[in-house]
Design an enzyme around this catalytic site. Sequence first.
Site, PDB file in Angstrom:
ATOM      1  N   GLY A  90       0.824  -1.214   0.000  1.00  0.00           N
ATOM      2  CA  GLY A  90       0.000   0.000   0.000  1.00  0.00           C
ATOM      3  C   GLY A  90       0.856   1.262   0.000  1.00  0.00           C
ATOM      4  O   GLY A  90       0.487   2.280   0.579  1.00  0.00           O
ATOM      5  N   GLY A 108      -0.634   4.759  -0.867  1.00  0.00           N
ATOM      6  CA  GLY A 108      -1.767   5.283  -0.104  1.00  0.00           C
ATOM      7  C   GLY A 108      -1.441   6.554   0.665  1.00  0.00           C
ATOM      8  O   GLY A 108      -0.318   7.077   0.599  1.00  0.00           O
ATOM      9  N   GLN A 109      -2.424   7.040   1.420  1.00  0.00           N
ATOM     10  CA  GLN A 109      -2.249   8.292   2.164  1.00  0.00           C
ATOM     11  C   GLN A 109      -1.029   8.217   3.080  1.00  0.00           C
ATOM     12  O   GLN A 109      -0.206   9.119   3.124  1.00  0.00           O
ATOM     13  CB  GLN A 109      -3.505   8.602   3.008  1.00  0.00           C
ATOM     14  CG  GLN A 109      -3.416   9.953   3.708  1.00  0.00           C
ATOM     15  CD  GLN A 109      -4.378  10.119   4.868  1.00  0.00           C
ATOM     16  OE1 GLN A 109      -5.028   9.156   5.302  1.00  0.00           O
ATOM     17  NE2 GLN A 109      -4.488  11.325   5.375  1.00  0.00           N
ATOM     18  N   LEU A 110      -0.931   7.132   3.821  1.00  0.00           N
ATOM     19  CA  LEU A 110       0.172   6.962   4.769  1.00  0.00           C
ATOM     20  C   LEU A 110       1.420   6.431   4.067  1.00  0.00           C
ATOM     21  O   LEU A 110       2.536   6.901   4.297  1.00  0.00           O
ATOM     22  CB  LEU A 110      -0.293   5.960   5.832  1.00  0.00           C
ATOM     23  CG  LEU A 110       0.287   6.076   7.208  1.00  0.00           C
ATOM     24  CD1 LEU A 110      -0.049   7.413   7.840  1.00  0.00           C
ATOM     25  CD2 LEU A 110      -0.246   4.951   8.069  1.00  0.00           C
ATOM     26  N   ASP A 164       2.583  -1.771  -4.535  1.00  0.00           N
ATOM     27  CA  ASP A 164       1.157  -1.428  -4.603  1.00  0.00           C
ATOM     28  C   ASP A 164       0.584  -2.062  -5.854  1.00  0.00           C
ATOM     29  O   ASP A 164       1.297  -2.746  -6.595  1.00  0.00           O
ATOM     30  CB  ASP A 164       0.958   0.103  -4.599  1.00  0.00           C
ATOM     31  CG  ASP A 164      -0.342   0.489  -3.890  1.00  0.00           C
ATOM     32  OD1 ASP A 164      -1.384  -0.120  -4.204  1.00  0.00           O
ATOM     33  OD2 ASP A 164      -0.329   1.381  -3.034  1.00  0.00           O
ATOM     34  N   ASP A 202      -0.198  -7.245  -5.430  1.00  0.00           N
ATOM     35  CA  ASP A 202      -1.531  -7.305  -4.821  1.00  0.00           C
ATOM     36  C   ASP A 202      -1.357  -8.108  -3.528  1.00  0.00           C
ATOM     37  O   ASP A 202      -1.010  -9.291  -3.577  1.00  0.00           O
ATOM     38  CB  ASP A 202      -2.483  -8.013  -5.804  1.00  0.00           C
ATOM     39  CG  ASP A 202      -3.880  -8.167  -5.240  1.00  0.00           C
ATOM     40  OD1 ASP A 202      -4.046  -8.044  -4.001  1.00  0.00           O
ATOM     41  OD2 ASP A 202      -4.804  -8.440  -6.025  1.00  0.00           O
ATOM     42  N   TYR A 255     -14.803  -2.472   7.956  1.00  0.00           N
ATOM     43  CA  TYR A 255     -13.394  -2.091   8.145  1.00  0.00           C
ATOM     44  C   TYR A 255     -12.978  -2.287   9.608  1.00  0.00           C
ATOM     45  O   TYR A 255     -11.943  -2.900   9.906  1.00  0.00           O
ATOM     46  CB  TYR A 255     -13.239  -0.627   7.722  1.00  0.00           C
ATOM     47  CG  TYR A 255     -11.937   0.030   8.073  1.00  0.00           C
ATOM     48  CD1 TYR A 255     -10.748  -0.343   7.456  1.00  0.00           C
ATOM     49  CD2 TYR A 255     -11.897   1.067   9.013  1.00  0.00           C
ATOM     50  CE1 TYR A 255      -9.558   0.293   7.763  1.00  0.00           C
ATOM     51  CE2 TYR A 255     -10.709   1.711   9.317  1.00  0.00           C
ATOM     52  CZ  TYR A 255      -9.549   1.321   8.699  1.00  0.00           C
ATOM     53  OH  TYR A 255      -8.363   1.960   9.002  1.00  0.00           O
ATOM     54  N   LYS A 292     -10.237  -4.801  11.235  1.00  0.00           N
ATOM     55  CA  LYS A 292      -9.090  -4.316  12.018  1.00  0.00           C
ATOM     56  C   LYS A 292      -9.050  -4.973  13.403  1.00  0.00           C
ATOM     57  O   LYS A 292      -7.984  -5.335  13.900  1.00  0.00           O
ATOM     58  CB  LYS A 292      -9.123  -2.790  12.148  1.00  0.00           C
ATOM     59  CG  LYS A 292      -8.737  -2.058  10.868  1.00  0.00           C
ATOM     60  CD  LYS A 292      -7.275  -2.296  10.507  1.00  0.00           C
ATOM     61  CE  LYS A 292      -6.859  -1.651   9.209  1.00  0.00           C
ATOM     62  NZ  LYS A 292      -5.529  -2.064   8.748  1.00  0.00           N
TER      63      LYS A 292
HETATM   64  N1  SER Z   1      -9.109   7.330   8.821  1.00  0.00           N
HETATM   65  C1  SER Z   1      -9.700   6.040   8.856  1.00  0.00           C
HETATM   66  C2  SER Z   1     -11.065   6.057   8.286  1.00  0.00           C
HETATM   67  O1  SER Z   1     -11.689   7.086   8.365  1.00  0.00           O
HETATM   68  C3  SER Z   1      -9.755   5.555  10.266  1.00  0.00           C
HETATM   69  O2  SER Z   1      -8.935   4.484  10.405  1.00  0.00           O
HETATM   70  O3  SER Z   1     -11.520   5.071   7.812  1.00  0.00           O
END
Ligand code: SER
Length: 326
Positions: A9, A12-14, A35, A50, A140, A144
Amino acid sequence: MKPIILVTGANGQLGSVLTPALRARYGTDNVIASDLLPLPGYESRFEILDATDESRMTEVVRQYGVSQIYHLAAILSASGEKAPLRTWDINMTALLNVLEVSRKEGIEKVFYPSSIAVFGESAPLENTPNNAFLDPLTAYGISKAAGENWAKYYFAKFGIDVRSVRYPGVIGYQSDPGGGTTDYAVEIFHSAVRNEPYTCFLEPGETLPMIFMDDAIRATIELMEAPKENIKERSSYNLAGLSFSPAEVAAAIQKHYPDFNVSYSPDSRQAIAAKWPDSINDSPARDDWNWQPQFKMEELVETMLTKLQEKYAAKKLTPSQHSSAA
Ligand code: SER
């Protein structure tokens, strides 16, 4: 010896911020970005991967002699609700691949990001403790929370040094979030700098825990570099930065952009946010590996606005040109 790190990933944002930070620390050649698609910015050491494909992951791990995996690939909360079973399937398959590849290939350390989304109706909204009961309400969040248990299981059963934090909403100028409930807290800054009004998809008073990107990156690296015996929490650590509501961040931005207009049109993401904590107690992270956030509201707002102004200027678009082009 420097670790050889695989990041899933990485676009991604992070990932797009953490990967360069890891490269700066451990050497570009020692950090393999991966990615689904290549993106500009990774001139070398990028692999199409993937994370749900175990044999491809094994191949990449063997090719580079990977010793650590930062597993960032996942579908976030708001996108996840559009296809809950697919979200569960992708998030769990990818994590279990990472854990199995780690077991079979002798990976030393794994980073697994969890989230405030693991909390649901049973957890207190204020100062939510690390050990609050987890009854998440999104696909999600369910993935997690299950992932935290698998992390703990692989540590206890196979000695894989899996480490995890529960990120709050991450706010950065460097990258865009995708599909999260906390995304408004990045979008609102872009609108302000582009001199555009912003319509927020949460209610004005919906307080959520947030963290500035630089703090989130530092927390991740500090956790991963802490002595193993200090990591007493093997499910995941609560991580706090600051907490604010849309109305509060809007007011803080309006100190710099007095004409900035924010309106509210809450959608399905409001129901998700309502069940997440307002604030987080992160004392185990502070006690075990000395976690200390640095960015408070004012500094965060100033840094976001300044850096985004620079970014838009570098694109050779004035804010007004951008808004008319948009
Ligand atoms: N920033 C994430 C979300 O909004 C939280 O883990 O899904």
